[in-house]
Design a protein around this motif. Structure first.
Motif, PDB file in Angstrom:
ATOM      1  N   HIS A 308       0.841  -1.199   0.000  1.00  0.00           N
ATOM      2  CA  HIS A 308       0.000   0.000   0.000  1.00  0.00           C
ATOM      3  C   HIS A 308       0.875   1.247   0.000  1.00  0.00           C
ATOM      4  O   HIS A 308       1.795   1.348   0.821  1.00  0.00           O
ATOM      5  N   PRO A 309       0.611   2.194  -0.926  1.00  0.00           N
ATOM      6  CA  PRO A 309       1.472   3.377  -1.028  1.00  0.00           C
ATOM      7  C   PRO A 309       1.606   4.089   0.309  1.00  0.00           C
ATOM      8  O   PRO A 309       0.621   4.285   1.022  1.00  0.00           O
ATOM      9  N   GLY A 310       2.823   4.453   0.626  1.00  0.00           N
ATOM     10  CA  GLY A 310       3.066   5.194   1.853  1.00  0.00           C
ATOM     11  C   GLY A 310       3.261   4.306   3.063  1.00  0.00           C
ATOM     12  O   GLY A 310       3.583   4.788   4.138  1.00  0.00           O
ATOM     13  N   LYS A 311       3.060   3.013   2.900  1.00  0.00           N
ATOM     14  CA  LYS A 311       3.242   2.105   4.045  1.00  0.00           C
ATOM     15  C   LYS A 311       4.576   1.368   3.923  1.00  0.00           C
ATOM     16  O   LYS A 311       5.185   1.327   2.871  1.00  0.00           O
ATOM     17  N   GLU A 312       4.946   0.781   5.016  1.00  0.00           N
ATOM     18  CA  GLU A 312       6.164  -0.031   5.039  1.00  0.00           C
ATOM     19  C   GLU A 312       5.778  -1.484   4.793  1.00  0.00           C
ATOM     20  O   GLU A 312       4.627  -1.874   4.993  1.00  0.00           O
ATOM     21  N   LEU A 313       6.780  -2.271   4.435  1.00  0.00           N
ATOM     22  CA  LEU A 313       6.492  -3.693   4.208  1.00  0.00           C
ATOM     23  C   LEU A 313       5.863  -4.321   5.445  1.00  0.00           C
ATOM     24  O   LEU A 313       4.984  -5.165   5.358  1.00  0.00           O
ATOM     25  N   VAL A 314       6.315  -3.878   6.587  1.00  0.00           N
ATOM     26  CA  VAL A 314       5.884  -4.537   7.815  1.00  0.00           C
ATOM     27  C   VAL A 314       4.395  -4.314   8.107  1.00  0.00           C
ATOM     28  O   VAL A 314       3.755  -5.113   8.780  1.00  0.00           O
ATOM     29  N   ASN A 315       3.838  -3.262   7.568  1.00  0.00           N
ATOM     30  CA  ASN A 315       2.435  -3.039   7.892  1.00  0.00           C
ATOM     31  C   ASN A 315       1.576  -2.692   6.687  1.00  0.00           C
ATOM     32  O   ASN A 315       0.413  -2.352   6.819  1.00  0.00           O
ATOM     33  N   GLY A 316       2.152  -2.785   5.491  1.00  0.00           N
ATOM     34  CA  GLY A 316       1.372  -2.331   4.342  1.00  0.00           C
ATOM     35  C   GLY A 316       1.183  -3.349   3.237  1.00  0.00           C
ATOM     36  O   GLY A 316       0.798  -2.994   2.131  1.00  0.00           O
ATOM     37  N   LEU A 317       1.431  -4.628   3.517  1.00  0.00           N
ATOM     38  CA  LEU A 317       1.280  -5.610   2.444  1.00  0.00           C
ATOM     39  C   LEU A 317      -0.151  -6.101   2.328  1.00  0.00           C
ATOM     40  O   LEU A 317      -0.797  -6.409   3.321  1.00  0.00           O
ATOM     41  N   VAL A 318      -0.623  -6.133   1.131  1.00  0.00           N
ATOM     42  CA  VAL A 318      -1.995  -6.590   0.874  1.00  0.00           C
ATOM     43  C   VAL A 318      -1.895  -7.778  -0.075  1.00  0.00           C
ATOM     44  O   VAL A 318      -1.294  -7.669  -1.140  1.00  0.00           O
ATOM     45  N   LEU A 319      -2.461  -8.878   0.325  1.00  0.00           N
ATOM     46  CA  LEU A 319      -2.405 -10.066  -0.534  1.00  0.00           C
ATOM     47  C   LEU A 319      -3.284  -9.840  -1.758  1.00  0.00           C
ATOM     48  O   LEU A 319      -4.443  -9.459  -1.642  1.00  0.00           O
ATOM     49  N   LEU A 320      -2.714 -10.070  -2.915  1.00  0.00           N
ATOM     50  CA  LEU A 320      -3.501  -9.947  -4.151  1.00  0.00           C
ATOM     51  C   LEU A 320      -4.016 -11.327  -4.503  1.00  0.00           C
ATOM     52  O   LEU A 320      -3.240 -12.192  -4.899  1.00  0.00           O
ATOM     53  N   TYR A 321      -5.287 -11.525  -4.334  1.00  0.00           N
ATOM     54  CA  TYR A 321      -5.774 -12.865  -4.654  1.00  0.00           C
ATOM     55  C   TYR A 321      -6.987 -12.866  -5.561  1.00  0.00           C
ATOM     56  O   TYR A 321      -7.499 -13.913  -5.920  1.00  0.00           O
ATOM     57  N   ASP A 322      -7.439 -11.704  -5.941  1.00  0.00           N
ATOM     58  CA  ASP A 322      -8.542 -11.688  -6.903  1.00  0.00           C
ATOM     59  C   ASP A 322      -8.539 -10.371  -7.689  1.00  0.00           C
ATOM     60  O   ASP A 322      -7.738  -9.480  -7.446  1.00  0.00           O
TER      61      ASP A 322
END
Ligand SMILES: O=C(O)CCC(=O)C(=O)O
Ligand SMILES: [Fe+2]
Length: 609
Positions: A308-322
């Protein structure tokens, strides 16, 4: 412009913001508590029920054409406001015309090509920004990353408090504070008209814990009825018409690397990057996977995450599953931005490449349905489920990853399988937890209180994000899961070791920052220095040093870098190789910002000619 006059402009702006709230609200942009208008004083226009508001008060006025000024909206206090702003508008117009004429000459266009774009139906807005000091600067933006939709923008920045940052090839740079200087930005309309010759830079404003900040911005926009298209003279066989950047989503795939925990941080170490440009209206998971295949062999069990823009890997990952997740990724990657996708793969036994006919979405859904043989792992919940939240005992093993839900992001916890026993089922890897079930940190019920409107406003995207330490029961037990892992980079982090683990984290962080600093020095001075980093990288390095002194309380903006491990075990910063536009084009590529200081005009940004 003379420093004394610029000083007056800042002074009237400051005085306006110092007025009592009731006085400022006479010019409110929220008419009768019902309807938003662009002009006036207030905050963001609220369009969505759950909307992230910027940590900023704004005051908008139409200043040109003169016939469109609504003087009843112009503050009567301070008394000199109107005169100063009339004068400032005229002076900025001179600068705008000067810059536009020179830009046209540079492109071998008729001198008035761009000046004529700003005809009598074009509008100039003045926007006065006030960024109050912010108690949690790492959690909220003064202004979210954006590019200006204008032909050109003139920004008069506070030269006492930094905050404006520019994105270039995925990295953020502080715009240096030059006393009595104006920053001139090219906007989206210029990017299109110049056929991509000038780039409309993505920029943002970060907040400051101690100090408030002001800026006065002049937006020069074209007649909205007028078609924006590349100048015919700039389009030929060698320089085909570039696609409308608003219709293209630039995706940067990060693949072949591994997620590695460094203290409380999560990094993606090793691997490679590749850029693809995907038409937004064709976006689907299948399309994304198709583009990924241009760069690597896609395996069945790979997982894709959007940062997610502006977030860090530790708190901004969104699983793309659809497909929905992909559309959300597009929505949240504003024009000019780059969507970062991380590929996670643990080299499991599967060797089957997802065929172009394969439906990755169904594949993932199928995995979700498969039987779990570990009783304490809750079943996967899909976006459609509205069952109560599982509160599994196994959550301590999980890390924070987000899955997009229907307009509400629900947190999904994953435990990437690092042990040798092979692949886990999707059901074993993921568990959904609703956001309102009470985790700590910047999540769940947390709200931002807008300092001046005194209203409580939810942070839509941020609220779903759970800090890594915050687990279902408020503890983190990831260390156990990884303690026998072969991954030597992993530093177990246990919350019960108290001070000791904090010290380890801080040391690690300090080492990391120092390594970053050395790497950036190498980048600037070293053999392979590109010299392309024109905006104050060194200042960032200083910030990094400051961070060490402040015991790493505040995350620096340059954390967008990725890291590679060298043979000796040093971690080095990696700079993306991929510019936004085709580097092989014969047209020189500019990412342009001018600093106009008195009569001097310096081209500060890079020119990759
Ligand atoms: O406050 C600043 O420095 C920049 C403001 C800005 O980018 C904007 O208002 O669009
Ligand atoms: Fe802007």
């Amino acid at each position: 412009m003379e420093p004394s006059f610029l000083c007056e402009v800042m002074k009237v702006t400051r005085e306006f913001y110092k007025l009592p709230l009731e006085e400022k609200q006479k010019y409110s942009n929220f008419v009768d508590g019902k309807e938003f208008r662009v002009e006036g004083y207030g905050n963001d226009m609220v369009i969505l029920e759950k909307q992230t508001l910027d940590w900023c008060d704004r005051f908008y006025l139409v200043v040109e054409p003169e016939s469109r000024r609504i003087y009843t909206l112009w503050p009567t206090q301070p008394p000199s406001f109107r005169d100063i702003m009339c004068e400032y508008t005229a002076r900025c117009r001179e600068i705008t015309n000067l810059v536009l004429k020179n830009v046209a000459k540079l492109l071998n266009l008729h001198e008035n090509y761009f000046v004529n774009m700003l005809d009598e139906n074009a509008t100039t807005y003045a926007r006065f920004n006030y960024y109050p000091h912010c108690p949690k600067p790492e959690q909220v933006f003064g202004l979210k990353p954006h590019s200006d939709a204008t032909v050109i923008t003139i920004v008069f920045i506070d030269d006492t408090v930094s905050g404006l940052q520019l994105q270039k090839e995925g990295f953020w740079y502080n715009v240096p504070m030059v006393p009595n200087a104006l920053v001139v930005n090219m906007g989206d309309a210029m990017e299109i008209q110049s056929n991509g010759f000038f780039k409309s830079p993505v920029h943002r404003v970060v907040t400051n814990a101690e100090k408030e900040r002001l800026s006065v911005v002049m937006f020069y926009s074209m007649d909205p009825e007028r078609e924006i298209e590349p100048a015919a003279e700039l389009v030929d066989e060698k320089n085909p018409r570039r696609m409308d950047p608003t219709k293209i989503l630039t995706v940067r795939f990060n693949f072949g690397g591994e997620f590695v925990h460094i203290g409380k941080e999560l990094d993606y170490v090793g691997g490679d990057e590749a850029i693809s440009e995907i038409e937004r209206d064709k976006l689907s998971l299948h399309e994304v996977v198709g583009f990924l295949k241009d760069h690597m062999e896609v395996k069945e069990s790979m997982k894709l995450y959007f940062l997610h823009p502006g977030k860090e890997l530790v708190n901004g990952l969104v699983l793309l599953y659809d497909d929905l997740g992909c559309l959300k990724m597009s929505e949240h990657t504003i024009d000019g931005g780059v969507a970062d996708i991380y590929v996670e793969y643990h080299g499991q036994e599967d060797v089957v490449s997802i065929s172009s006919g394969s439906d990755f979405e169904h594949e993932i859904a199928g995995l979700a349905d498969c039987e779990s043989d570990i009783s304490d792992v809750p079943e996967v919940m899909t976006a459609a489920d509205d069952e109560s939240v599982p509160t599994s005992t196994s959550v301590g093993q999980l890390e924070n990853v987000l899955v997009p839900d229907d307009y509400v992001l629900t947190q999904v916890m994953s435990c990437p399988d690092k042990n040798a026993s092979g692949r886990r089922s999707f059901a074993q890897n993921y568990v959904r937890r609703d956001i309102d079930t009470g985790s700590q940190g910047m999540t769940g019920n947390s709200q931002v209180i807008n300092s001046s409107m005194q209203s409580q406003v939810e942070i839509p995207f941020c609220q779903d994000i759970v800090l890594r330490d915050a687990d279902i029961d408020g503890t983190e037990k990831i260390g156990e899961e990884y303690s026998d892992s072969e991954d030597s980079d992993y530093v177990p982090h246990s919350d019960d070791s108290g001070e000791e683990s904090e010290v380890v984290d801080l040391r690690k962080k300090a080492k990391q920052f120092k390594t970053k600093m050395r790497a950036s020095q190498r980048w600037v001075d070293g053999e392979n220095a590109t010299g392309a980093v024109s905006i104050d990288l060194v200042a960032n390095v200083e910030e990094v040093l400051e961070e060490i002194n402040k015991e790493a309380e505040f995350e620096t903006s340059d954390d967008d870098y990725s890291y590679d491990e060298e043979e000796e075990g040093h971690i080095v910063r990696k700079k993306t190789k991929y510019p936004r536009f085709d580097p092989n084009t014969e047209i020189p590529l500019f990412c342009l910002s001018y600093f106009v200081s008195s009569r001097e005009m310096n081209l500060l940004s890079s020119c990759n000619a």
